[in-house]
Motif scaffolding. Structure first.
Motif, PDB file in Angstrom:
ATOM      1  N   PRO A 304       0.629  -1.343   0.035  1.00 38.20           N
ATOM      2  CA  PRO A 304      -0.073   0.012  -0.083  1.00 38.20           C
ATOM      3  C   PRO A 304       0.846   1.261  -0.183  1.00 38.20           C
ATOM      4  O   PRO A 304       0.135   2.313  -0.233  1.00 38.20           O
ATOM      5  N   TYR A 305       1.860   1.285   0.387  1.00 36.03           N
ATOM      6  CA  TYR A 305       2.850   2.431   0.469  1.00 36.03           C
ATOM      7  C   TYR A 305       3.791   2.827  -0.683  1.00 36.03           C
ATOM      8  O   TYR A 305       4.414   3.851  -0.768  1.00 36.03           O
ATOM      9  N   ASN A 306       3.836   1.819  -1.470  1.00 29.77           N
ATOM     10  CA  ASN A 306       4.230   1.995  -3.044  1.00 29.77           C
ATOM     11  C   ASN A 306       3.263   2.886  -3.825  1.00 29.77           C
ATOM     12  O   ASN A 306       2.279   2.216  -4.107  1.00 29.77           O
ATOM     13  N   ARG A 307       3.859   3.623  -4.486  1.00 32.62           N
ATOM     14  CA  ARG A 307       3.114   4.458  -5.372  1.00 32.62           C
ATOM     15  C   ARG A 307       3.129   4.118  -6.867  1.00 32.62           C
ATOM     16  O   ARG A 307       2.122   4.005  -7.433  1.00 32.62           O
ATOM     17  N   ARG A 308       4.334   3.764  -7.343  1.00 26.82           N
ATOM     18  CA  ARG A 308       4.603   3.386  -8.572  1.00 26.82           C
ATOM     19  C   ARG A 308       4.821   1.977  -8.445  1.00 26.82           C
ATOM     20  O   ARG A 308       5.089   1.140  -7.730  1.00 26.82           O
ATOM     21  N   SER A 309       4.451   1.361  -9.787  1.00 18.83           N
ATOM     22  CA  SER A 309       4.781   0.096 -10.300  1.00 18.83           C
ATOM     23  C   SER A 309       3.715  -1.106  -9.645  1.00 18.83           C
ATOM     24  O   SER A 309       4.111  -2.376  -9.880  1.00 18.83           O
ATOM     25  N   ARG A 310       2.864  -0.288  -9.019  1.00 20.89           N
ATOM     26  CA  ARG A 310       1.853  -1.432  -8.300  1.00 20.89           C
ATOM     27  C   ARG A 310       0.988  -2.058  -9.166  1.00 20.89           C
ATOM     28  O   ARG A 310       0.618  -3.132  -8.619  1.00 20.89           O
ATOM     29  N   ASN A 311       0.564  -1.425 -10.324  1.00 23.47           N
ATOM     30  CA  ASN A 311      -0.430  -2.069 -10.996  1.00 23.47           C
ATOM     31  C   ASN A 311      -0.147  -1.914 -12.581  1.00 23.47           C
ATOM     32  O   ASN A 311      -0.789  -1.133 -13.410  1.00 23.47           O
ATOM     33  N   PRO A 312       1.058  -3.045 -12.946  1.00 22.49           N
ATOM     34  CA  PRO A 312       1.301  -2.800 -14.350  1.00 22.49           C
ATOM     35  C   PRO A 312       0.218  -3.163 -15.409  1.00 22.49           C
ATOM     36  O   PRO A 312       0.367  -2.806 -16.720  1.00 22.49           O
ATOM     37  N   GLU A 313      -0.665  -3.839 -14.716  1.00 22.35           N
ATOM     38  CA  GLU A 313      -1.915  -4.459 -15.750  1.00 22.35           C
ATOM     39  C   GLU A 313      -2.885  -3.232 -16.298  1.00 22.35           C
ATOM     40  O   GLU A 313      -3.624  -3.486 -16.971  1.00 22.35           O
ATOM     41  N   ARG A 314      -2.642  -2.073 -15.480  1.00 22.12           N
ATOM     42  CA  ARG A 314      -3.545  -1.035 -15.835  1.00 22.12           C
ATOM     43  C   ARG A 314      -2.700  -0.078 -16.982  1.00 22.12           C
ATOM     44  O   ARG A 314      -3.407   0.931 -17.590  1.00 22.12           O
ATOM     45  N   ALA A 315      -1.595  -0.579 -17.426  1.00 23.20           N
ATOM     46  CA  ALA A 315      -1.017  -0.070 -18.487  1.00 23.20           C
ATOM     47  C   ALA A 315      -1.780  -0.080 -19.809  1.00 23.20           C
ATOM     48  O   ALA A 315      -2.567  -1.142 -19.851  1.00 23.20           O
ATOM     49  N   SER A 316      -1.858   0.936 -20.956  1.00 21.96           N
ATOM     50  CA  SER A 316      -2.801   0.838 -21.802  1.00 21.96           C
ATOM     51  C   SER A 316      -1.927   0.664 -23.042  1.00 21.96           C
ATOM     52  O   SER A 316      -0.562   1.056 -22.972  1.00 21.96           O
ATOM     53  N   TRP A 317      -2.474   0.137 -24.459  1.00 24.26           N
ATOM     54  CA  TRP A 317      -1.629  -0.324 -25.526  1.00 24.26           C
ATOM     55  C   TRP A 317      -2.572   0.128 -26.536  1.00 24.26           C
ATOM     56  O   TRP A 317      -3.809   0.012 -26.613  1.00 24.26           O
ATOM     57  N   VAL A 318      -2.086   0.440 -27.740  1.00 21.31           N
ATOM     58  CA  VAL A 318      -2.940   0.572 -28.893  1.00 21.31           C
ATOM     59  C   VAL A 318      -2.710  -0.327 -29.713  1.00 21.31           C
ATOM     60  O   VAL A 318      -1.513  -0.773 -30.208  1.00 21.31           O
ATOM     61  N   LYS A 319      -3.881  -1.123 -30.166  1.00 21.28           N
ATOM     62  CA  LYS A 319      -3.748  -2.209 -31.095  1.00 21.28           C
ATOM     63  C   LYS A 319      -4.548  -2.001 -32.153  1.00 21.28           C
ATOM     64  O   LYS A 319      -5.401  -1.340 -32.328  1.00 21.28           O
ATOM     65  N   LEU A 320      -4.011  -2.767 -33.471  1.00 19.94           N
ATOM     66  CA  LEU A 320      -4.644  -2.595 -34.837  1.00 19.94           C
ATOM     67  C   LEU A 320      -5.038  -4.004 -34.671  1.00 19.94           C
ATOM     68  O   LEU A 320      -4.518  -4.822 -34.755  1.00 19.94           O
ATOM     69  N   THR A 321      -6.629  -4.121 -34.937  1.00 14.99           N
ATOM     70  CA  THR A 321      -7.270  -5.327 -34.746  1.00 14.99           C
ATOM     71  C   THR A 321      -7.004  -6.279 -35.998  1.00 14.99           C
ATOM     72  O   THR A 321      -6.438  -5.721 -37.186  1.00 14.99           O
ATOM     73  N   THR A 322      -7.336  -7.578 -35.922  1.00 14.53           N
ATOM     74  CA  THR A 322      -7.083  -8.460 -37.082  1.00 14.53           C
ATOM     75  C   THR A 322      -8.098  -8.806 -37.777  1.00 14.53           C
ATOM     76  O   THR A 322      -7.849  -9.796 -38.686  1.00 14.53           O
ATOM     77  N   ASP A 323      -9.245  -8.256 -37.575  1.00 17.11           N
ATOM     78  CA  ASP A 323     -10.333  -8.693 -38.476  1.00 17.11           C
ATOM     79  C   ASP A 323     -10.343  -8.304 -39.791  1.00 17.11           C
ATOM     80  O   ASP A 323      -9.235  -7.528 -40.475  1.00 17.11           O
ATOM     81  N   ALA A 324     -11.234  -8.566 -40.696  1.00 12.01           N
ATOM     82  CA  ALA A 324     -11.127  -8.136 -42.284  1.00 12.01           C
ATOM     83  C   ALA A 324     -11.066  -6.636 -42.391  1.00 12.01           C
ATOM     84  O   ALA A 324     -10.333  -6.131 -43.494  1.00 12.01           O
ATOM     85  N   TYR A 325     -11.424  -5.790 -41.627  1.00 15.13           N
ATOM     86  CA  TYR A 325     -11.353  -4.610 -41.895  1.00 15.13           C
ATOM     87  C   TYR A 325     -10.896  -3.813 -40.284  1.00 15.13           C
ATOM     88  O   TYR A 325     -11.719  -3.493 -39.603  1.00 15.13           O
ATOM     89  N   PRO A 326      -9.618  -4.023 -40.205  1.00 14.84           N
ATOM     90  CA  PRO A 326      -8.775  -3.730 -38.935  1.00 14.84           C
ATOM     91  C   PRO A 326      -9.081  -2.104 -38.651  1.00 14.84           C
ATOM     92  O   PRO A 326      -9.141  -1.266 -39.368  1.00 14.84           O
ATOM     93  N   ARG A 327      -9.349  -1.941 -37.288  1.00 12.14           N
ATOM     94  CA  ARG A 327      -9.485  -0.843 -36.783  1.00 12.14           C
ATOM     95  C   ARG A 327      -8.733  -0.675 -35.587  1.00 12.14           C
ATOM     96  O   ARG A 327      -8.321  -1.570 -34.745  1.00 12.14           O
ATOM     97  N   LEU A 328      -8.427   0.718 -34.933  1.00 16.08           N
ATOM     98  CA  LEU A 328      -7.367   1.001 -33.886  1.00 16.08           C
ATOM     99  C   LEU A 328      -8.304   0.646 -32.375  1.00 16.08           C
ATOM    100  O   LEU A 328      -9.389   1.165 -32.428  1.00 16.08           O
ATOM    101  N   SER A 329      -7.552   0.388 -31.388  1.00 14.24           N
ATOM    102  CA  SER A 329      -8.322   0.013 -30.118  1.00 14.24           C
ATOM    103  C   SER A 329      -7.261   0.142 -29.092  1.00 14.24           C
ATOM    104  O   SER A 329      -6.233  -0.270 -29.299  1.00 14.24           O
ATOM    105  N   VAL A 330      -7.746   0.992 -28.069  1.00 14.57           N
ATOM    106  CA  VAL A 330      -6.896   1.166 -26.809  1.00 14.57           C
ATOM    107  C   VAL A 330      -7.407  -0.083 -26.013  1.00 14.57           C
ATOM    108  O   VAL A 330      -8.393  -0.248 -25.579  1.00 14.57           O
ATOM    109  N   VAL A 331      -6.151  -0.941 -25.721  1.00 17.53           N
ATOM    110  CA  VAL A 331      -6.636  -2.237 -24.717  1.00 17.53           C
ATOM    111  C   VAL A 331      -5.693  -2.388 -23.507  1.00 17.53           C
ATOM    112  O   VAL A 331      -4.700  -1.654 -23.575  1.00 17.53           O
TER     113      VAL A 331
END
Length: 574
Positions: A304-331
């Motif tokens: 609880p007393y660490n402020r940084r590095s606690r939740n790396p799973e909350r980082a965001s990525w920009v993805k280009l999907t792989t469907d027939a008509y790809p679109r950009l998504s923040v995941v």
């Protein structure tokens, strides 16, 4: 499991290891008399300096200075320095080299003054006027220290004369530079003596003092006893054994001790001292291993007393999907789906900016429809604005749309020139039209895109390498690390007299098995892989063995980032 027995996203920052003993520190105590209070308008009339170490005076320097201007009557009344006294004195351009030589006579000099910003401000201004680079000495301000350690109830104020009398200094300050510097020496020693029982014994701790340690801090000082002096990770725990705070250090005992001294001023850490009941040390063979272990433990236990590095799973990525008509998504999750990703980003806002940068360059769809040959979808307003080719109603063919999607993929994983060119051209147009806010918005989007693309490309390059061994010389020998798919798999020190071949064979044989994976950082936290990359990029590091190719695109995001920074610097200069 890892090992043998001076910005990355999410990496916890910490105070540097505390290690220069006060008794071995050379202080130069300085005092200036001036014609006024403004460093840009007033001039120096007298300089006094005393060099001390371990309580012993090593030398003194004092001289009047011809200010080249009239000395106001009130200044003469205060200091006793008259115009006739400075008439034959050397000017500042002659005195300044002597002052700097006195400061530089001992290595790693620390500058001390009472109300240090005043004295250092005048010296910096003098350096600037006479074309001399300011050396940037570390500074200790006895006024700030006194305010932190001596409440008003104990002394009526924190003026130099009051403090000199309080500490029984034999020299009385009289607004003459050398005498005031001698008095400041006595005040400095008095303050250091007062800090001794609080556990402050190093220069770094002295400079970090903001207020005395709390009773809870002082009561827990014994927790540092018996800890090892080498590198590693420390875990503060409560009465139930739960982790409260995790940190790393090159010297575990010294670093843990600093938490219970006046050098520790962070409010949350002072509060933590009240509930800390134990410290668990985890010794490491190298400082890189300590850094990596710290990240892993924080991510796993989320203290609880660490402020940084606690939740790396909350980082965001920009993805280009792989469907027939790809679109950009923040995941939030990188999947094994063959899609290109850029990031990680500390916030979804930064990721959205990078996404907008790509959409500015490529007319990709922004809808979430699932296309069907039997169901017609009405085009949205973006198609009317020309920002989408409307593949939804067949206006844009699949082949044409695929060209845009492939170009976006190339910009994300290889050469981002298309994104850079689209932005820099439009930014220039907006700036010419005096539309600076819109230009700044595009600039920020481009910077966000390049940051994420650079990270992903660097991470992907090392993640593709199945096995790498590198070494760097240290005081103990050669720090040697095994890296597999971007993960630190082993770390040890090759000490003098050890057979290198046998050492490497043993280290490689006992290193963690790391399988391949998908994405920029498939087998380690991105922050861990970036730590490894920074270590590998150090000029002192030597590659010993590489299995596979470790390469980045020639026209990568990193290359464009450097060029963009250079261009911005040129524009600012002009």
């Amino acid at each position: 499991m890892v090992g043998q027995s001076a910005t990355p996203v999410g990496v916890q920052t910490s105070i540097s290891d505390l290690g220069t003993p006060l008794a071995a520190t050379t202080f130069v105590v300085l005092d200036l008399e001036t014609t006024g209070t403004s460093a840009t308008k007033a001039r120096v009339t007298e300089v006094g300096a005393v060099r001390v170490r371990g309580g012993e005076v090593l030398g003194e320097f004092g001289t009047l200075v011809d200010p080249g201007v009239l000395i106001p009557a009130n200044i003469t009344l205060l200091t006793g320095i008259t115009q006739s006294m400075v008439a034959t004195a050397p000017p500042m351009e002659e005195v300044l080299p002597e002052v700097l030589a006195f400061l530089d006579a001992e290595p790693d000099t620390v500058l001390v003054a009472h109300n240090a910003p005043f004295d250092t401000g005048f010296l910096k201004a003098a350096c600037e006027r006479h074309g001399v680079d300011w050396p940037g000495y570390p500074v200790v301000d006895t006024l700030r220290l006194a305010r932190a350690l001596l409440p008003r109830g104990e002394t009526r104020n924190h003026r130099l004369a009051t403090l000199a009398a309080f500490f029984g200094v034999p020299v009385t300050p009289n607004h003459r530079a050398l005498d005031d510097a001698r008095a400041t020496v006595g005040v400095l020693h008095g303050l250091i003596e007062r800090l001794g029982p609080m556990g402050v014994s190093s220069l770094e701790e002295l400079r970090a003092v903001n207020k005395p340690p709390s009773r809870a801090q002082q009561a827990k000082r014994h927790l540092a006893e018996g800890l090892p002096d080498g590198p590693g990770v420390y875990v503060f725990t409560d009465a139930r054994g739960a982790s409260l705070y995790v940190g790393k250090s090159g010297n575990l005992r010294r670093r843990v001790r600093s938490y219970f001294t006046a050098a520790e001023s962070r409010q949350r850490i002072r509060e933590m001292a009240a509930v800390v009941e134990g410290v668990t040390p985890i010794e490491c063979t190298t400082e890189l291993e300590a850094s990596v272990r710290e990240l892993r433990i924080i991510a796993e236990r989320k203290p609880p007393y660490n402020r940084r590095s606690r939740n790396p799973e909350r980082a965001s990525w920009v993805k280009l999907t792989t469907d027939a008509y790809p679109r950009l998504s923040v995941v939030r999750v990188v999947k094994d789906d063959g899609a290109p990703y850029i990031g990680p980003y500390a916030s979804s806002r930064d990721a959205e900016q990078a996404k907008e940068a790509l959409l500015h360059a490529f007319p990709l769809r922004q809808c979430t429809h699932t296309f069907s040959a039997t169901r017609r979808i009405e085009p949205c307003v973006l198609a009317q604005l020309g920002r989408c080719g409307a593949p939804c109603d067949g206006t844009e063919t699949h082949d044409t749309y695929t060209v845009h999607a492939d170009a976006a993929r190339t910009a994300m994983t290889g050469d981002p020139a298309a994104v850079v060119d689209a932005h820099t051209g439009r930014i220039a147009e907006l700036a010419a039209a005096l539309r600076y806010e819109e230009a700044a918005t595009l600039r920020d989007r481009l910077a966000a895109f390049l940051r994420g693309a650079r990270r992903a490309q660097r991470l992907s390059a090392i993640a593709a390498v199945p096995h790498l061994v590198a070494s760097r010389r240290s005081a103990l020998g050669w720090e040697t690390c095994v890296v597999r798919h971007g993960r630190l798999a082993a770390s040890a020190v090759l000490r003098p007299g050890t057979d290198p071949a046998a050492f490497l064979a043993s280290l490689v044989a006992t290193a963690e098995y790391v399988p391949a994976g998908h994405g920029p950082s498939p087998r380690a936290l991105p922050a861990e892989t970036e730590l490894v990359l920074d270590w590998l990029a150090d000029p002192a590091t030597r590659l010993v063995d590489v299995d596979g190719d470790w390469t980045c695109p020639l026209r990568s995001a990193e290359a464009h980032t450097e060029m963009t920074h250079w261009a911005h610097g040129r524009a600012s200069a002009q």
